[in-house]
Every structure is written in C-alpha cells, then in structure tokens.
Design an enzyme around this catalytic site. Structure first.
Site, PDB file in Angstrom:
ATOM      1  N   CYS A  28       7.829 -15.060   2.633  1.00  0.00           N
ATOM      2  CA  CYS A  28       8.587 -13.930   3.188  1.00  0.00           C
ATOM      3  C   CYS A  28       7.979 -13.582   4.539  1.00  0.00           C
ATOM      4  O   CYS A  28       6.944 -14.114   4.945  1.00  0.00           O
ATOM      5  CB  CYS A  28       8.507 -12.733   2.244  1.00  0.00           C
ATOM      6  SG  CYS A  28       6.825 -12.076   2.036  1.00  0.00           S
ATOM      7  N   HIS A  90      -1.588  -6.957   1.274  1.00  0.00           N
ATOM      8  CA  HIS A  90      -1.333  -5.998   0.208  1.00  0.00           C
ATOM      9  C   HIS A  90      -1.701  -4.563   0.584  1.00  0.00           C
ATOM     10  O   HIS A  90      -1.356  -3.625  -0.126  1.00  0.00           O
ATOM     11  CB  HIS A  90      -2.091  -6.414  -1.057  1.00  0.00           C
ATOM     12  CG  HIS A  90      -1.797  -7.825  -1.464  1.00  0.00           C
ATOM     13  ND1 HIS A  90      -2.693  -8.857  -1.259  1.00  0.00           N
ATOM     14  CD2 HIS A  90      -0.701  -8.378  -2.023  1.00  0.00           C
ATOM     15  CE1 HIS A  90      -2.145  -9.987  -1.687  1.00  0.00           C
ATOM     16  NE2 HIS A  90      -0.948  -9.728  -2.159  1.00  0.00           N
ATOM     17  N   HIS A 140      -3.733  -3.954  -9.388  1.00  0.00           N
ATOM     18  CA  HIS A 140      -3.177  -4.756  -8.297  1.00  0.00           C
ATOM     19  C   HIS A 140      -3.602  -4.137  -6.964  1.00  0.00           C
ATOM     20  O   HIS A 140      -3.605  -2.918  -6.799  1.00  0.00           O
ATOM     21  CB  HIS A 140      -1.653  -4.811  -8.401  1.00  0.00           C
ATOM     22  CG  HIS A 140      -1.025  -5.820  -7.484  1.00  0.00           C
ATOM     23  ND1 HIS A 140      -0.806  -5.576  -6.148  1.00  0.00           N
ATOM     24  CD2 HIS A 140      -0.573  -7.081  -7.717  1.00  0.00           C
ATOM     25  CE1 HIS A 140      -0.246  -6.642  -5.599  1.00  0.00           C
ATOM     26  NE2 HIS A 140      -0.099  -7.569  -6.527  1.00  0.00           N
ATOM     27  N   GLU A 142      -2.206  -3.869  -4.105  1.00  0.00           N
ATOM     28  CA  GLU A 142      -1.219  -3.014  -3.454  1.00  0.00           C
ATOM     29  C   GLU A 142      -1.201  -1.619  -4.079  1.00  0.00           C
ATOM     30  O   GLU A 142      -1.109  -0.603  -3.372  1.00  0.00           O
ATOM     31  CB  GLU A 142       0.168  -3.653  -3.543  1.00  0.00           C
ATOM     32  CG  GLU A 142       1.232  -2.872  -2.789  1.00  0.00           C
ATOM     33  CD  GLU A 142       2.618  -3.465  -2.929  1.00  0.00           C
ATOM     34  OE1 GLU A 142       3.584  -2.678  -2.958  1.00  0.00           O
ATOM     35  OE2 GLU A 142       2.731  -4.715  -3.025  1.00  0.00           O
ATOM     36  N   THR A 180       5.813  -3.254  -4.307  1.00  0.00           N
ATOM     37  CA  THR A 180       6.939  -3.956  -3.687  1.00  0.00           C
ATOM     38  C   THR A 180       7.323  -5.249  -4.385  1.00  0.00           C
ATOM     39  O   THR A 180       8.378  -5.813  -4.092  1.00  0.00           O
ATOM     40  CB  THR A 180       6.624  -4.292  -2.221  1.00  0.00           C
ATOM     41  OG1 THR A 180       5.514  -5.195  -2.165  1.00  0.00           O
ATOM     42  CG2 THR A 180       6.311  -3.024  -1.423  1.00  0.00           C
ATOM     43  N   CYS A 210      10.612  -5.090  -2.171  1.00  0.00           N
ATOM     44  CA  CYS A 210      10.958  -5.686  -0.885  1.00  0.00           C
ATOM     45  C   CYS A 210      12.144  -6.627  -1.010  1.00  0.00           C
ATOM     46  O   CYS A 210      12.458  -7.151  -2.080  1.00  0.00           O
ATOM     47  CB  CYS A 210       9.735  -6.384  -0.282  1.00  0.00           C
ATOM     48  SG  CYS A 210       9.496  -8.096  -0.797  1.00  0.00           S
ATOM     49  N   SER A 238      -0.314 -13.763  -8.364  1.00  0.00           N
ATOM     50  CA  SER A 238       0.821 -13.359  -7.539  1.00  0.00           C
ATOM     51  C   SER A 238       1.853 -12.663  -8.404  1.00  0.00           C
ATOM     52  O   SER A 238       2.554 -13.299  -9.198  1.00  0.00           O
ATOM     53  CB  SER A 238       1.445 -14.587  -6.858  1.00  0.00           C
ATOM     54  OG  SER A 238       2.698 -14.263  -6.298  1.00  0.00           O
ATOM     55  N   SER A 239       1.959 -11.356  -8.251  1.00  0.00           N
ATOM     56  CA  SER A 239       2.869 -10.578  -9.094  1.00  0.00           C
ATOM     57  C   SER A 239       4.304 -11.066  -8.980  1.00  0.00           C
ATOM     58  O   SER A 239       4.997 -11.259  -9.978  1.00  0.00           O
ATOM     59  CB  SER A 239       2.784  -9.094  -8.708  1.00  0.00           C
ATOM     60  OG  SER A 239       3.712  -8.327  -9.446  1.00  0.00           O
ATOM     61  N   SER A 283       4.603 -15.926  -1.511  1.00  0.00           N
ATOM     62  CA  SER A 283       3.379 -16.299  -0.805  1.00  0.00           C
ATOM     63  C   SER A 283       3.115 -17.800  -0.880  1.00  0.00           C
ATOM     64  O   SER A 283       1.999 -18.257  -0.648  1.00  0.00           O
ATOM     65  CB  SER A 283       2.181 -15.528  -1.382  1.00  0.00           C
ATOM     66  OG  SER A 283       2.108 -15.676  -2.790  1.00  0.00           O
TER      67      SER A 283
END
Length: 343
Positions: A28, A90, A140, A142, A180, A210, A238-239, A283
């Site tokens: 992204c 993040h 996390h 973020e 996000t 996002c 990676s969520s 990612s």
C-alpha cells in the site's frame, strides 16, 4: 474445464487447475513510503541507520534492509546518542518522540499518514473529554502508538467479545476509533455491539480502516467462494495479512494458509484442489507473490486469472525532514521501493 470420453465412451469433465489472483494486493502507499524512507536514508546518510521496531511487518523486507545496513531496535534507548532513527509505519506515542529528543537523535517519522489521522482523532476527542473506545489488538504497535496520544481517555476493545468488559464515564460522550488494519466485518460487528450498550456512540469523522486493507479484503471476498485453497503471502505479525486468511475462510474458501515464502507451502495442501486463491498483505513486495505463482505453475497451476475489485493510485510524499535533506544533497525525493508493485 474440458470434456473427454471415459472408457465407456461417456463424456467426463476434467477440471483445469487454476490460480485466482487477487487485485489489489501487496504494497500500500503507506508501506511503500516507509520502505523508501529507509532506502533513501541509507543512500543519503550511509549505514548504519537505526529503525525503531520493524519498519513494516514483513520478514523479507526487514531482512533485505538489514543487508543494506539498517539496524532494527526495540527501544529508542538502544540507538546511540546523535544517530539517525526512523520510526516505523505503525506510529509511535508522544513519549517516544520525547525520548528521542532527550538522546539528541535525528528522527525520521515514517508513520503512515492514515495512522497519523487516527492519532489526530484521538487527540481531538480527548480534548473534548470524550471516552475513546479504540478497536484493535492488544500489544499491536499501532494500538500502542494511538493509545499513547491520550492514555487517560482510551479504552482498548479487542473484538466483539470484549464489548461486555467496556466501561465509560459518560455514555453520552463516547466515540469509537480503530486500528487501520482490522477485518472490516469484525470491526463493524464490534461497533454494532458497542452501540447496543452505548446508543450515543459517535463514529469517527471518516473510516479508520485504511483503503488498502478494505480493498484487499474485498478482492479476497470476491474470489473466496471459488477457491479450494487460499494462500496469503505475509508475515504472522502482520495484522492485515492474518485477516485476509480469516476473510477468505469466512467467505467460502475451503482452506487457507499464511506463508512468508513459496518454500513454506506444503504440497499436501494441494490434494484435491482445482482452484488456488492467492493474495498478499499490504506490507508484502510483489516479488514474493511471483515466487508463489512460479511454485504453483511448476505443479500444474499455470492458468492465472486475476480477480480485480479496485484500482489504486494513491501515493504519499516522503517524511518532510528526509525530503529536505535529499533536496539539499541533490538527490531525488520521490520514487517507489525496488520491491514495490502498483496495479
């Protein structure tokens, strides 16, 4: 799909092995910006360049940048005084900026602008003394960064089942925000349950999940009903990558796995499989997806059909301080990562 006569002369149907390739997938705009920031910093300042936490949650990206001279650390205190440190996509809490200033570090903030937007929302609602219900996963990075903007006002809500545990000071002054990279469907279910408890619950000014997370989930939802097997390329921390596997299973894929690299695929997963769905987290560089497609083609899955649900063209400028230094050095301050891919 082809028809061939069997030994009795009656036609039989032979299914063609195929790959359903999700689009959009992979990098992204926020991830590309963060990775390019590290690459440009290495070019400009020379190694070592320190990065607090993983710049993005992808094993291959981290390993590639390490080979170029990036040093990844868990805490700002591990960075030598006066050195350059990059904050990951993040985001970080204000206290991290304060720690960096105390150590006289040169900082480059590669926080995704969409994460920064959530930080601003948290500060705004804290200033009006709202209770902020932050939907996200405990621990996390973020979530830690966003919570740090207004720790006395933020309550973490870790999914729908956590809703009964939530308490607020004033049910008429409560708002929800979110990490996000969550599952859109699960987040909306969490909001629905929160609103049952708190009818005056306010929405954020705009979606916090996002665009890239939503687009990648939408593509997977579309192909999942036809997929006997779903392969998502991405790392386990990676969520958004983990969510893609869950979304695929929830929307009809018979089986699904998350892999960092093609050599992690187990050939036993292909038994009885005609259609393989393939996607990748936000990612993940495209080179890893191409390796998976090559691995599948070698095993008879050479027919690749792209399933497209959106076109993406969004880009973000590099962090301001880095752009300034690049310009002063006569180096370009735009461009995409060597491993980026855009549809």
């Amino acid at each position: 799909m082809t028809s061939q006569p069997d030994e009795t002369g009656a036609p039989t149907v032979t299914k063609t092995k195929r790959v359903l390739l999700a689009a959009p997938r992979g990098y992204c705009a926020g991830v590309d910006r963060a990775v390019v920031a590290v690459e440009k910093a290495l070019d400009l300042y020379g190694p070592p360049v320190y990065v607090r936490k993983e710049i993005v949650h992808n094993k291959y990206v981290v390993q590639t940048l390490q080979k170029r001279g990036a040093i990844f650390v868990d805490e700002t205190s591990e960075v030598p005084e006066g050195a350059t440190v990059i904050f990951s996509a993040h985001g970080v809490a204000p206290v991290v900026h304060e720690e960096a200033a105390a150590r006289q570090l040169k900082t480059i903030d590669a926080t995704c602008p969409l994460v920064t937007k959530v930080h601003h929302e948290a500060k705004r609602f804290a200033a009006t003394d709202h209770d902020i219900l932050l939907i996200g996963h405990e621990g996390h990075e973020e979530v830690i960064g966003t919570s740090g903007e207004a720790p006395e006002h933020v309550t973490l809500v870790d999914g729908p089942d956590d809703v009964p545990n939530v308490t607020v000071r004033d049910p008429e002054k409560v708002v929800w925000l979110s990490q996000t990279t969550l599952s859109v469907d699960e987040t909306m279910e969490t909001v629905r349950r929160l609103r049952e408890r708190f009818p005056h619950l306010q929405d954020p000014p705009s979606d916090d999940i996002c665009y890239a997370t939503q687009n990648r989930q939408a593509a997977v939802k579309k192909l999942a009903p036809e997929a006997d097997l779903m392969l998502v390329v991405g790392s386990r921390n990676s969520s958004n990558s983990v969510r893609l596997v869950e979304v695929a299973i929830e929307h009809g894929a018979k089986d699904g796995y998350l892999v960092d690299f093609a050599d992690e695929i187990d050939e036993a997963w292909l038994e009885g499989v005609d259609a393989v769905g393939v996607s990748s987290g936000a990612s993940v560089p495209e080179v890893l997806v191409r390796d998976v497609l090559r691995w599948l083609a070698e095993r008879g899955y050479a027919d690749v059909q792209e399933v497209t649900t959106a076109e993406e063209s969004l880009t973000f400028a590099l962090p301001r301080d880095l752009r300034t230094d690049l310009k002063a050095a006569g180096l370009p301050s735009t461009g995409t990562s060597d491993h980026a891919w855009t549809i």
